[in-house]
Design a protein around this motif. Structure first.
Motif, PDB file in Angstrom:
ATOM      1  N   VAL A   6      14.083   1.456   7.555  1.00  0.00           N
ATOM      2  CA  VAL A   6      13.059   2.282   6.900  1.00  0.00           C
ATOM      3  C   VAL A   6      11.655   1.794   7.231  1.00  0.00           C
ATOM      4  O   VAL A   6      11.246   0.688   6.883  1.00  0.00           O
ATOM      5  CB  VAL A   6      13.264   2.329   5.364  1.00  0.00           C
ATOM      6  CG1 VAL A   6      12.182   3.189   4.713  1.00  0.00           C
ATOM      7  CG2 VAL A   6      14.652   2.873   5.023  1.00  0.00           C
ATOM      8  N   TYR A   7      10.957   2.661   7.939  1.00  0.00           N
ATOM      9  CA  TYR A   7       9.574   2.408   8.338  1.00  0.00           C
ATOM     10  C   TYR A   7       8.718   3.054   7.252  1.00  0.00           C
ATOM     11  O   TYR A   7       8.756   4.262   7.066  1.00  0.00           O
ATOM     12  CB  TYR A   7       9.357   3.065   9.702  1.00  0.00           C
ATOM     13  CG  TYR A   7       8.008   2.864  10.371  1.00  0.00           C
ATOM     14  CD1 TYR A   7       6.810   3.005   9.674  1.00  0.00           C
ATOM     15  CD2 TYR A   7       7.942   2.571  11.729  1.00  0.00           C
ATOM     16  CE1 TYR A   7       5.589   2.835  10.311  1.00  0.00           C
ATOM     17  CE2 TYR A   7       6.715   2.408  12.375  1.00  0.00           C
ATOM     18  CZ  TYR A   7       5.543   2.538  11.660  1.00  0.00           C
ATOM     19  OH  TYR A   7       4.331   2.381  12.289  1.00  0.00           O
ATOM     20  N   VAL A  35       5.824  -1.800   7.949  1.00  0.00           N
ATOM     21  CA  VAL A  35       4.868  -1.087   7.091  1.00  0.00           C
ATOM     22  C   VAL A  35       3.649  -0.679   7.919  1.00  0.00           C
ATOM     23  O   VAL A  35       3.157  -1.462   8.736  1.00  0.00           O
ATOM     24  CB  VAL A  35       4.406  -1.997   5.918  1.00  0.00           C
ATOM     25  CG1 VAL A  35       3.179  -1.429   5.215  1.00  0.00           C
ATOM     26  CG2 VAL A  35       5.541  -2.199   4.911  1.00  0.00           C
ATOM     27  N   GLN A  36       3.213   0.553   7.710  1.00  0.00           N
ATOM     28  CA  GLN A  36       1.997   1.008   8.398  1.00  0.00           C
ATOM     29  C   GLN A  36       0.910   1.355   7.376  1.00  0.00           C
ATOM     30  O   GLN A  36       1.170   2.081   6.423  1.00  0.00           O
ATOM     31  CB  GLN A  36       2.304   2.249   9.242  1.00  0.00           C
ATOM     32  CG  GLN A  36       1.084   2.765  10.000  1.00  0.00           C
ATOM     33  CD  GLN A  36       1.305   4.131  10.661  1.00  0.00           C
ATOM     34  OE1 GLN A  36       0.527   5.055  10.500  1.00  0.00           O
ATOM     35  NE2 GLN A  36       2.402   4.251  11.408  1.00  0.00           N
ATOM     36  N   PHE A  52      -6.455  -6.386   5.116  1.00  0.00           N
ATOM     37  CA  PHE A  52      -6.328  -7.808   4.771  1.00  0.00           C
ATOM     38  C   PHE A  52      -5.347  -7.994   3.613  1.00  0.00           C
ATOM     39  O   PHE A  52      -4.493  -8.882   3.632  1.00  0.00           O
ATOM     40  CB  PHE A  52      -7.696  -8.396   4.404  1.00  0.00           C
ATOM     41  CG  PHE A  52      -8.462  -8.905   5.606  1.00  0.00           C
ATOM     42  CD1 PHE A  52      -8.047 -10.057   6.274  1.00  0.00           C
ATOM     43  CD2 PHE A  52      -9.590  -8.242   6.077  1.00  0.00           C
ATOM     44  CE1 PHE A  52      -8.748 -10.529   7.384  1.00  0.00           C
ATOM     45  CE2 PHE A  52     -10.288  -8.704   7.186  1.00  0.00           C
ATOM     46  CZ  PHE A  52      -9.870  -9.854   7.848  1.00  0.00           C
ATOM     47  N   GLN A  53      -5.481  -7.120   2.617  1.00  0.00           N
ATOM     48  CA  GLN A  53      -4.620  -7.180   1.440  1.00  0.00           C
ATOM     49  C   GLN A  53      -3.140  -6.993   1.826  1.00  0.00           C
ATOM     50  O   GLN A  53      -2.271  -7.773   1.435  1.00  0.00           O
ATOM     51  CB  GLN A  53      -5.043  -6.021   0.542  1.00  0.00           C
ATOM     52  CG  GLN A  53      -4.950  -6.225  -0.927  1.00  0.00           C
ATOM     53  CD  GLN A  53      -5.452  -4.954  -1.630  1.00  0.00           C
ATOM     54  OE1 GLN A  53      -4.979  -3.841  -1.352  1.00  0.00           O
ATOM     55  NE2 GLN A  53      -6.396  -5.125  -2.537  1.00  0.00           N
ATOM     56  N   LEU A  54      -2.897  -5.950   2.619  1.00  0.00           N
ATOM     57  CA  LEU A  54      -1.511  -5.652   3.004  1.00  0.00           C
ATOM     58  C   LEU A  54      -0.938  -6.691   3.962  1.00  0.00           C
ATOM     59  O   LEU A  54       0.253  -6.973   3.934  1.00  0.00           O
ATOM     60  CB  LEU A  54      -1.403  -4.265   3.636  1.00  0.00           C
ATOM     61  CG  LEU A  54      -1.519  -3.073   2.700  1.00  0.00           C
ATOM     62  CD1 LEU A  54      -1.153  -1.795   3.449  1.00  0.00           C
ATOM     63  CD2 LEU A  54      -0.614  -3.219   1.489  1.00  0.00           C
ATOM     64  N   ILE A  66       1.577  -2.609  10.687  1.00  0.00           N
ATOM     65  CA  ILE A  66       0.981  -1.806  11.760  1.00  0.00           C
ATOM     66  C   ILE A  66      -0.242  -1.094  11.176  1.00  0.00           C
ATOM     67  O   ILE A  66      -0.193  -0.595  10.046  1.00  0.00           O
ATOM     68  CB  ILE A  66       2.002  -0.744  12.253  1.00  0.00           C
ATOM     69  CG1 ILE A  66       3.282  -1.397  12.800  1.00  0.00           C
ATOM     70  CG2 ILE A  66       1.373   0.200  13.270  1.00  0.00           C
ATOM     71  CD1 ILE A  66       3.134  -2.116  14.112  1.00  0.00           C
ATOM     72  N   ILE A  67      -1.319  -1.044  11.940  1.00  0.00           N
ATOM     73  CA  ILE A  67      -2.525  -0.352  11.478  1.00  0.00           C
ATOM     74  C   ILE A  67      -2.670   0.963  12.235  1.00  0.00           C
ATOM     75  O   ILE A  67      -2.652   0.978  13.467  1.00  0.00           O
ATOM     76  CB  ILE A  67      -3.796  -1.205  11.715  1.00  0.00           C
ATOM     77  CG1 ILE A  67      -3.639  -2.633  11.144  1.00  0.00           C
ATOM     78  CG2 ILE A  67      -5.031  -0.508  11.148  1.00  0.00           C
ATOM     79  CD1 ILE A  67      -3.577  -2.723   9.636  1.00  0.00           C
TER      80      ILE A  67
END
Ligand code: 3NM
Length: 209
Positions: A6-7, A35-36, A52-54, A66-67
């Motif tokens: 699960v993405y 996680v994106q 930064f938080q994530l 991933i951003i």
């Protein structure tokens, strides 16, 4: 590389009353494999703060972050990589900025785009939208399960994640068509119990196997 089952993608519009960090902690507790951070609404300095938080949160769970869109922010927070659309900066340019070790994911809506992304050095592709979705603006018409089947027969070297309108109730068809990773936005972060939703999705894979 492996994307897992699960993405997860952020979607703050779906939980206006709950802070991003709280929802994403649930998502990670539920077992998201990647996680994106996707934020098309806020100013870059706010996206940077969230990144930064994530990143700190994802590190705790040893899950790659991933951003979406922002190569500079991905580099600054030392994210695992970026996700880009067809209209965004070219893969070659992104690669030059990110270096060889960061991941580049590309949204694709047809097999030609998928082959092109692979040839140009993408690490994975998004395949969608499988069904109708309201989550993404200016999205192309649904490509359907046929696209998943095409990707499976094409035997790409890079993995794909099926996305767009996927819900727990239609997930089994997506898995049956050959997806080994799925992404659901509204169905996960739009639910009061994101962890539960993810656990259900992971379980769906074991039923199909
Ligand atoms: N990309 P939901 S569809 C972010 O087809 C995104 O490339 C898509 O949200 C693509 O699970 C989509 O709520 C939105 O339908 C997916």
């Amino acid at each position: 590389m492996k994307l897992g089952r699960v993405y997860a993608i952020t979607g703050e519009q779906f939980h206006p009353q709950r802070p991003l960090e709280e929802v994403m902690r649930d998502v990670l507790e539920g077992g998201a494999s990647i996680v994106q951070l996707r934020d098309k609404k806020n100013a870059p300095h706010l996206v940077r703060e969230k990144a930064f938080q994530l990143k700190a949160l994802c590190d705790l769970y040893q899950v790659p972050l991933i951003i979406n869109d922002y190569i500079d922010i991905a580099i600054e927070v030392d994210a695992a990589g970026v996700h880009l659309g067809q209209e965004d900066v070219a893969i070659e340019k992104a690669r030059a900025e990110l270096g060889p070790s960061k991941l580049i994911g590309i949204s694709t809506h047809g097999i030609e785009q998928a082959m092109d992304a692979q040839r140009r050095g993408a690490d994975y592709i998004g395949a969608g939208p499988i069904y109708d979705t309201q989550t993404k603006e200016d999205v192309v018409a649904p490509v359907g399960l046929g696209y998943i089947k095409e990707l499976v027969s094409a035997e790409l070297r890079i993995p794909f994640v099926a996305i767009g309108g996927i819900k727990l109730h239609n997930l089994h068809e997506v898995i049956e068509a050959g997806a080994s990773t799925v992404c659901m936005v509204s169905e996960i972060v739009g639910n009061e119990r994101p962890a539960h939703q993810i656990q259900q999705a992971i379980q769906a894979f074991s039923y199909e196997e």
